[in-house]
Motif scaffolding. Structure first.
Motif, PDB file in Angstrom:
ATOM      1  N   PHE A 278       3.992   4.155   2.745  1.00 12.35           N
ATOM      2  CA  PHE A 278       4.804   4.115   3.055  1.00 12.35           C
ATOM      3  C   PHE A 278       5.917   5.557   3.364  1.00 12.35           C
ATOM      4  O   PHE A 278       4.663   6.510   3.719  1.00 12.35           O
TER       5      PHE A 278
ATOM      6  N   ALA B  25       1.019  -0.748   0.131  1.00  6.65           N
ATOM      7  CA  ALA B  25      -0.008  -0.098  -0.333  1.00  6.65           C
ATOM      8  C   ALA B  25       0.684   0.798   0.033  1.00  6.65           C
ATOM      9  O   ALA B  25       1.382   1.608   0.604  1.00  6.65           O
ATOM     10  N   PRO B  26       0.754   2.208  -1.124  1.00  7.17           N
ATOM     11  CA  PRO B  26       1.911   3.384  -1.427  1.00  7.17           C
ATOM     12  C   PRO B  26       1.681   4.108  -0.307  1.00  7.17           C
ATOM     13  O   PRO B  26       2.506   5.196  -0.115  1.00  7.17           O
ATOM     14  N   GLU B  27       0.768   4.031   0.292  1.00  2.48           N
ATOM     15  CA  GLU B  27      -0.011   5.144   0.933  1.00  2.48           C
ATOM     16  C   GLU B  27       0.290   4.863   3.151  1.00  2.48           C
ATOM     17  O   GLU B  27       0.399   6.216   2.979  1.00  2.48           O
TER      18      GLU B  27
END
Lengths: 393, 393
Positions: free
Chosen positions: B42, B38-40
């Motif tokens: 990072f 999930a990039p959110e």
């Protein structure tokens, strides 16, 4: 019982350079051993600014997986670098890799069955030799002179060997010899590759670092049948710590490299690709390269002039028009590995030349790097080295 | 005339996942296809701070070449990650690589002669299968059940095949099946490896992402003769865009991986290694992983619960205790590749299961990822997928 390794591992030995680099980490050692750029010229402040901008504007993208082929804006920037060496490339011709060393490994993987013949200059880059060895080729060294590989010898070898897969060359300021190919030979090797149905792996890490003499286009410029695979890198014109290079090839050939990249490590670092693309968009990389050229030329001239003064007359060496290395040929009775031990006693390091010949021999040669040491250390190091040589004469 | 490629290239095809990922880049597609974190989640702000600090304090070192083995403070941090999975490792046991995918390629390179047998779980990670294929092994798939690889079947295969080089396993929350090995089987596979003189490649990208159930040590924990080669990665617990992973092995074995690394791409990115080391020194990575666990668990539970509601009762699937994937088995007459086409018409993507079986078959299976989509999209996507399945029943 020990584990059973693959047969190819019998061929793979530690790189003499990287092992040497460990010994030369002591601050008192004057090292002409590595091929390291001058760290004081790295664009540290620009990288700081760029790192923040990339993360501010596209942080989640920068830290996520990306396409195997590479980050498109970087591939676009790379086509401009290709134009600089006379090659008209499209984005579709570019694959971003983890340093050009990876392109050497892939070339072995893509082309070489055990026992196939790989041709290279004599001497040749030892990192390439080590990379290819994993695929168990037979190496044939092609003689070279001051204008590069001798085309008559290449033709003779191609006539007499029908399982040659490719010829590996560094036409500009070769590692280790510092020599540069003439235009005539650049054209001729393409004709021979066409005639004998082989590929050319053109390794070009130093092409943009010319200090004197006339610009010559890459061999890829003369490619008529998509046989030239060009390997480029940001290690020498920007910085090596990011591990970014590229392959430029015709789409059908490049597709094999893309497959190799996918299986080997999926893709190059997303964030590093975005940083380098950003640097080339926001800053003047030409001016940066010009600065490198002027510093390295001074160091090179100083090293060559000091060698003329300090080395015995029987010692021969090249005076390169660019790149990072000069190549030294000692009288035949002096062994450069023995010299390296004596030199290290005087806290000076270099790489003995024997490792640059895949089939061995030539133990009276060595390579000197001039990009990584200050002018003061270059003079002092060459003086000490001169003494060590004289002690062995 | 076209160029002559090596025989091994006949085996190497584009990864179905990465090709699919290209199709799923359209924002309207709900993708359960990749294995993307999930990039959110990072740590973008932390990375910004760290990037500036590393360049401020050690800029020239960060942008320069470094040792093949990796940046020592990062290797020290990795020994702490190894302790988390029950392995007592020293810095000398750790090699930093460019994502754990590179460890798969190296394992093939180091161990496999053409025709040697590689054992794997059935199904297994397709990126591993593709990496190994370059070295022309014969694959034998070992049956698995809900407790991992079936040891009786493994022993039978080892008894009847004398050229097995290694067995490749993902014991925690396996890709693609989501299954986890029991402790008993972790111990037993080491005994069998000792008895039959083979290596175990333990791929462990998800081990720290356990959402429920009891912690189990890595297989490497039970290693008595240095036969287990453990592959770890920062891609799933930190971020994949940096391309950093590691090999943990006994020194003699690790030395082979170091040689492979040297020939393949010299070293992993210096600056990225310094950044990740710094993150683990200055921030609480345990808290970060805990956050990942809580978000992924919610997504996983939601996906499983929605599947229970929306999928026909004949469709079976796993309920993993961790990791990123659930595995779906359709009635035999439904082909998941055909389903993928129908699902894509509804803007939903997944990876058909056939590619996870090196010897083919099992076309009635597919893999779903739950880490990369929001809860809203998970519900909507599974509903659409349920409709697509019902249309084919």
């Amino acid at each position: 019982m020990g584990l059973n390794y693959a047969k190819r591992m019998d061929n793979i030995k530690a790189s003499e350079i990287r092992e040497l680099l460990k010994l030369t980490e002591k601050p008192e050692v004057i090292s002409f051993a590595g091929g390291l750029p001058a760290p004081e010229l790295f664009p540290v402040e620009e990288m700081k600014k760029i790192s923040v901008e990339v993360l501010d504007e596209q942080g989640t993208k920068a830290l996520q997986y990306g396409p195997t082929e590479g980050y498109k804006p970087l591939r676009e920037q790379i086509t401009k670098r290709m134009a600089k060496v006379g090659v008209d490339a499209k984005v579709e011709n570019i694959l971003v890799i983890s340093g050009s060393q990876q392109g050497l490994d892939f070339s072995g993987k893509i082309f070489v069955n055990p026992g196939d013949v790989v041709l290279c200059e004599s001497p040749s880059y030892l990192g390439a030799i080590n990379a290819f060895k994993a695929y168990e080729p037979k190496f044939i060294e092609v003689p070279t002179d001051e204008h590069g590989m001798v085309m008559e010898d290449l033709e003779e070898i191609l006539k007499n060997n029908d399982n040659v897969k490719f010829v590996y060359v560094i036409p500009d300021f070769q590692n280790p010899s510092g020599r540069t190919w003439s235009e005539e030979r650049r054209k001729r090797i393409v004709e021979l590759a066409n005639q004998y149905n082989i590929a050319i792996i053109e390794d070009n890490p130093y092409g943009e670092l010319r200090y004197e003499g006339e610009f010559l286009p890459a061999i890829k410029h003369y490619d008529t049948e998509g046989r030239v695979i060009f390997l480029g890198t940001f290690s020498k014109i920007f910085c090596p710590g990011l591990r970014l290079g590229w392959v430029c090839a015709e789409e059908g050939v490049l597709n094999k490299y893309i497959l190799a990249k996918q299986g080997s490590d999926l893709q190059a670092s997303t964030i590093s690709q975005m940083q380098v693309a950003r640097f080339m968009e926001d800053y003047d990389i030409e001016a940066h390269i010009e600065k490198l050229r002027s510093v390295y030329k001074k160091r090179k001239d100083l090293m060559i002039n000091t060698m003329k003064e300090e080395f015995p007359a029987e010692v021969k060496f090249t005076n390169p028009e660019g790149g990072l290395f000069t190549w030294v040929i000692l009288p035949e009775h002096i062994n450069a590995r023995e010299l390296a031990v004596k030199a290290l006693e005087k806290n000076v390091a270099f790489v003995p030349g024997g490792s640059f010949f895949p089939n061995g021999g030539n133990e009276n040669t060595f390579r000197l790097n001039y990009s990584n040491m200050s002018e003061e250390k270059i003079v002092e190091g060459i003086k000490r080295l001169g003494k060590a040589i004289k002690d062995m004469m």
